[in-house]
Design a protein around this motif. Structure first.
Motif, PDB file in Angstrom:
ATOM      1  N   MET A   1      11.977  -5.338  19.990  1.00  0.00           N
ATOM      2  CA  MET A   1      11.781  -4.834  18.652  1.00  0.00           C
ATOM      3  C   MET A   1      10.678  -5.661  17.993  1.00  0.00           C
ATOM      4  O   MET A   1      10.695  -6.875  18.031  1.00  0.00           O
ATOM      5  CB  MET A   1      13.099  -4.955  17.883  1.00  0.00           C
ATOM      6  N   LYS A   2       9.753  -4.962  17.371  1.00  0.00           N
ATOM      7  CA  LYS A   2       8.651  -5.653  16.715  1.00  0.00           C
ATOM      8  C   LYS A   2       9.053  -6.026  15.307  1.00  0.00           C
ATOM      9  O   LYS A   2       9.769  -5.323  14.638  1.00  0.00           O
ATOM     10  CB  LYS A   2       7.422  -4.752  16.648  1.00  0.00           C
ATOM     11  N   ARG A   3       8.542  -7.130  14.882  1.00  0.00           N
ATOM     12  CA  ARG A   3       8.783  -7.559  13.513  1.00  0.00           C
ATOM     13  C   ARG A   3       7.538  -7.263  12.696  1.00  0.00           C
ATOM     14  O   ARG A   3       6.417  -7.505  13.120  1.00  0.00           O
ATOM     15  CB  ARG A   3       9.069  -9.055  13.459  1.00  0.00           C
ATOM     16  N   ASN A   4       7.783  -6.684  11.537  1.00  0.00           N
ATOM     17  CA  ASN A   4       6.657  -6.432  10.626  1.00  0.00           C
ATOM     18  C   ASN A   4       6.283  -7.728   9.938  1.00  0.00           C
ATOM     19  O   ASN A   4       7.138  -8.430   9.429  1.00  0.00           O
ATOM     20  CB  ASN A   4       7.039  -5.385   9.580  1.00  0.00           C
ATOM     21  N   LYS A   5       5.014  -7.989   9.936  1.00  0.00           N
ATOM     22  CA  LYS A   5       4.564  -9.194   9.270  1.00  0.00           C
ATOM     23  C   LYS A   5       4.226  -8.855   7.825  1.00  0.00           C
ATOM     24  O   LYS A   5       3.577  -7.863   7.538  1.00  0.00           O
ATOM     25  CB  LYS A   5       3.325  -9.763   9.969  1.00  0.00           C
ATOM     26  N   LEU A   6       4.674  -9.678   6.969  1.00  0.00           N
ATOM     27  CA  LEU A   6       4.429  -9.499   5.551  1.00  0.00           C
ATOM     28  C   LEU A   6       3.231 -10.356   5.166  1.00  0.00           C
ATOM     29  O   LEU A   6       3.226 -11.559   5.366  1.00  0.00           O
ATOM     30  CB  LEU A   6       5.664  -9.915   4.748  1.00  0.00           C
ATOM     31  N   VAL A   7       2.223  -9.672   4.623  1.00  0.00           N
ATOM     32  CA  VAL A   7       1.029 -10.391   4.203  1.00  0.00           C
ATOM     33  C   VAL A   7       1.047 -10.450   2.683  1.00  0.00           C
ATOM     34  O   VAL A   7       1.009  -9.422   2.009  1.00  0.00           O
ATOM     35  CB  VAL A   7      -0.249  -9.684   4.694  1.00  0.00           C
ATOM     36  N   LEU A   8       1.115 -11.628   2.161  1.00  0.00           N
ATOM     37  CA  LEU A   8       1.116 -11.797   0.720  1.00  0.00           C
ATOM     38  C   LEU A   8      -0.325 -11.819   0.223  1.00  0.00           C
ATOM     39  O   LEU A   8      -1.173 -12.532   0.735  1.00  0.00           O
ATOM     40  CB  LEU A   8       1.821 -13.088   0.334  1.00  0.00           C
ATOM     41  N   LEU A   9      -0.593 -11.023  -0.754  1.00  0.00           N
ATOM     42  CA  LEU A   9      -1.925 -10.936  -1.320  1.00  0.00           C
ATOM     43  C   LEU A   9      -1.961 -11.655  -2.655  1.00  0.00           C
ATOM     44  O   LEU A   9      -0.951 -11.766  -3.344  1.00  0.00           O
ATOM     45  CB  LEU A   9      -2.326  -9.468  -1.517  1.00  0.00           C
ATOM     46  N   LYS A  10      -3.130 -12.072  -3.010  1.00  0.00           N
ATOM     47  CA  LYS A  10      -3.291 -12.650  -4.335  1.00  0.00           C
ATOM     48  C   LYS A  10      -3.231 -11.528  -5.357  1.00  0.00           C
ATOM     49  O   LYS A  10      -3.403 -10.351  -5.040  1.00  0.00           O
ATOM     50  CB  LYS A  10      -4.631 -13.381  -4.422  1.00  0.00           C
ATOM     51  N   LYS A  11      -2.995 -11.874  -6.602  1.00  0.00           N
ATOM     52  CA  LYS A  11      -2.817 -10.855  -7.633  1.00  0.00           C
ATOM     53  C   LYS A  11      -4.035  -9.941  -7.766  1.00  0.00           C
ATOM     54  O   LYS A  11      -3.905  -8.738  -7.921  1.00  0.00           O
ATOM     55  CB  LYS A  11      -2.507 -11.506  -8.973  1.00  0.00           C
ATOM     56  N   ASP A  12      -5.219 -10.482  -7.693  1.00  0.00           N
ATOM     57  CA  ASP A  12      -6.428  -9.668  -7.831  1.00  0.00           C
ATOM     58  C   ASP A  12      -6.542  -8.678  -6.682  1.00  0.00           C
ATOM     59  O   ASP A  12      -6.867  -7.507  -6.874  1.00  0.00           O
ATOM     60  CB  ASP A  12      -7.681 -10.548  -7.891  1.00  0.00           C
ATOM     61  N   GLN A  13      -6.301  -9.166  -5.469  1.00  0.00           N
ATOM     62  CA  GLN A  13      -6.374  -8.286  -4.300  1.00  0.00           C
ATOM     63  C   GLN A  13      -5.304  -7.192  -4.390  1.00  0.00           C
ATOM     64  O   GLN A  13      -5.551  -6.038  -4.054  1.00  0.00           O
ATOM     65  CB  GLN A  13      -6.176  -9.087  -3.011  1.00  0.00           C
ATOM     66  N   GLN A  14      -4.122  -7.580  -4.839  1.00  0.00           N
ATOM     67  CA  GLN A  14      -3.026  -6.629  -4.930  1.00  0.00           C
ATOM     68  C   GLN A  14      -3.341  -5.545  -5.964  1.00  0.00           C
ATOM     69  O   GLN A  14      -3.103  -4.363  -5.734  1.00  0.00           O
ATOM     70  CB  GLN A  14      -1.737  -7.358  -5.300  1.00  0.00           C
ATOM     71  N   LEU A  15      -3.904  -5.920  -7.105  1.00  0.00           N
ATOM     72  CA  LEU A  15      -4.264  -4.952  -8.120  1.00  0.00           C
ATOM     73  C   LEU A  15      -5.341  -3.994  -7.635  1.00  0.00           C
ATOM     74  O   LEU A  15      -5.287  -2.796  -7.895  1.00  0.00           O
ATOM     75  CB  LEU A  15      -4.718  -5.656  -9.396  1.00  0.00           C
ATOM     76  N   GLU A  16      -6.319  -4.526  -6.911  1.00  0.00           N
ATOM     77  CA  GLU A  16      -7.382  -3.681  -6.371  1.00  0.00           C
ATOM     78  C   GLU A  16      -6.812  -2.670  -5.385  1.00  0.00           C
ATOM     79  O   GLU A  16      -7.186  -1.492  -5.400  1.00  0.00           O
ATOM     80  CB  GLU A  16      -8.459  -4.537  -5.689  1.00  0.00           C
ATOM     81  N   GLU A  17      -5.903  -3.123  -4.528  1.00  0.00           N
ATOM     82  CA  GLU A  17      -5.307  -2.209  -3.549  1.00  0.00           C
ATOM     83  C   GLU A  17      -4.418  -1.182  -4.235  1.00  0.00           C
ATOM     84  O   GLU A  17      -4.367  -0.030  -3.824  1.00  0.00           O
ATOM     85  CB  GLU A  17      -4.511  -2.985  -2.497  1.00  0.00           C
ATOM     86  N   ASP A  18      -3.732  -1.579  -5.309  1.00  0.00           N
ATOM     87  CA  ASP A  18      -2.905  -0.622  -6.052  1.00  0.00           C
ATOM     88  C   ASP A  18      -3.776   0.461  -6.674  1.00  0.00           C
ATOM     89  O   ASP A  18      -3.446   1.638  -6.621  1.00  0.00           O
ATOM     90  CB  ASP A  18      -2.099  -1.335  -7.144  1.00  0.00           C
ATOM     91  N   GLU A  20      -6.757   1.423  -5.681  1.00  0.00           N
ATOM     92  CA  GLU A  20      -7.288   2.259  -4.599  1.00  0.00           C
ATOM     93  C   GLU A  20      -6.232   3.233  -4.089  1.00  0.00           C
ATOM     94  O   GLU A  20      -6.521   4.407  -3.854  1.00  0.00           O
ATOM     95  CB  GLU A  20      -7.776   1.375  -3.450  1.00  0.00           C
ATOM     96  N   THR A  21      -5.010   2.760  -3.956  1.00  0.00           N
ATOM     97  CA  THR A  21      -3.916   3.620  -3.487  1.00  0.00           C
ATOM     98  C   THR A  21      -3.660   4.743  -4.474  1.00  0.00           C
ATOM     99  O   THR A  21      -3.495   5.903  -4.095  1.00  0.00           O
ATOM    100  CB  THR A  21      -2.628   2.788  -3.293  1.00  0.00           C
ATOM    101  N   ILE A  22      -3.653   4.425  -5.753  1.00  0.00           N
ATOM    102  CA  ILE A  22      -3.431   5.441  -6.781  1.00  0.00           C
ATOM    103  C   ILE A  22      -4.558   6.473  -6.763  1.00  0.00           C
ATOM    104  O   ILE A  22      -4.312   7.680  -6.869  1.00  0.00           O
ATOM    105  CB  ILE A  22      -3.292   4.780  -8.169  1.00  0.00           C
ATOM    106  N   GLN A  23      -5.791   6.010  -6.583  1.00  0.00           N
ATOM    107  CA  GLN A  23      -6.921   6.941  -6.524  1.00  0.00           C
ATOM    108  C   GLN A  23      -6.806   7.862  -5.311  1.00  0.00           C
ATOM    109  O   GLN A  23      -7.061   9.065  -5.402  1.00  0.00           O
ATOM    110  CB  GLN A  23      -8.239   6.173  -6.491  1.00  0.00           C
ATOM    111  N   GLU A  24      -6.400   7.325  -4.171  1.00  0.00           N
ATOM    112  CA  GLU A  24      -6.245   8.150  -2.968  1.00  0.00           C
ATOM    113  C   GLU A  24      -5.130   9.180  -3.155  1.00  0.00           C
ATOM    114  O   GLU A  24      -5.261  10.332  -2.739  1.00  0.00           O
ATOM    115  CB  GLU A  24      -5.938   7.265  -1.753  1.00  0.00           C
TER     116      GLU A  24
END
Length: 116
Positions: A1-18, A20-24
């Motif tokens: 069984m594979k384990r999902n790795k959790l990558v913690l992002l900095k707040k700025d990176q997380q906001l940018e990805e949010d 982008e996700t909302i735009q998509e």
């Protein structure tokens, strides 16, 4: 069984990805809206459905009312006949009806309490 790795992002990176996700997601919704038309039925169709349903209910109500009146007349005529012809039978019927009603109510109450 594979384990999902959790990558913690900095707040700025997380906001940018949010963002982008909302735009998509909004772009995908726009594509869906453009490709598929929505069918809106006419108000007249609903009005006709309501009128038809009201007619059915009136017909059903009249039939049930007629059945109720006939059954009530049958029961009353039976009780009147029993009262004048066989008073003992009339008293027995009245006693059974008087006892059965509270028993029925109690059983229904108990059934309702047991469900909860």
């Amino acid at each position: 069984m594979k384990r999902n790795k959790l990558v913690l992002l900095k707040k700025d990176q997380q906001l940018e990805e949010d963002v982008e996700t909302i735009q998509e997601i909004t772009k995908a919704f726009d594509k869906i809206d453009n490709n598929f038309s929505v069918f809106t039925p006419d108000v007249q169709m609903f009005e006709q459905m309501v009128i038809a349903e009201q007619k059915k209910q009136k017909k059903k109500f009249r039939r049930e009312l007629a059945a109720f009146i006939l059954i009530a007349l049958f029961i009353i005529s039976g009780l009147i006949t029993a009262m004048f012809q066989l008073p003992i039978a009339f008293l027995i019927i009245q006693g059974v009806a008087t006892i059965s009603l509270p028993v029925y109510v109690y059983l229904q109450y108990r059934k309702r309490v047991m469900r909860v």
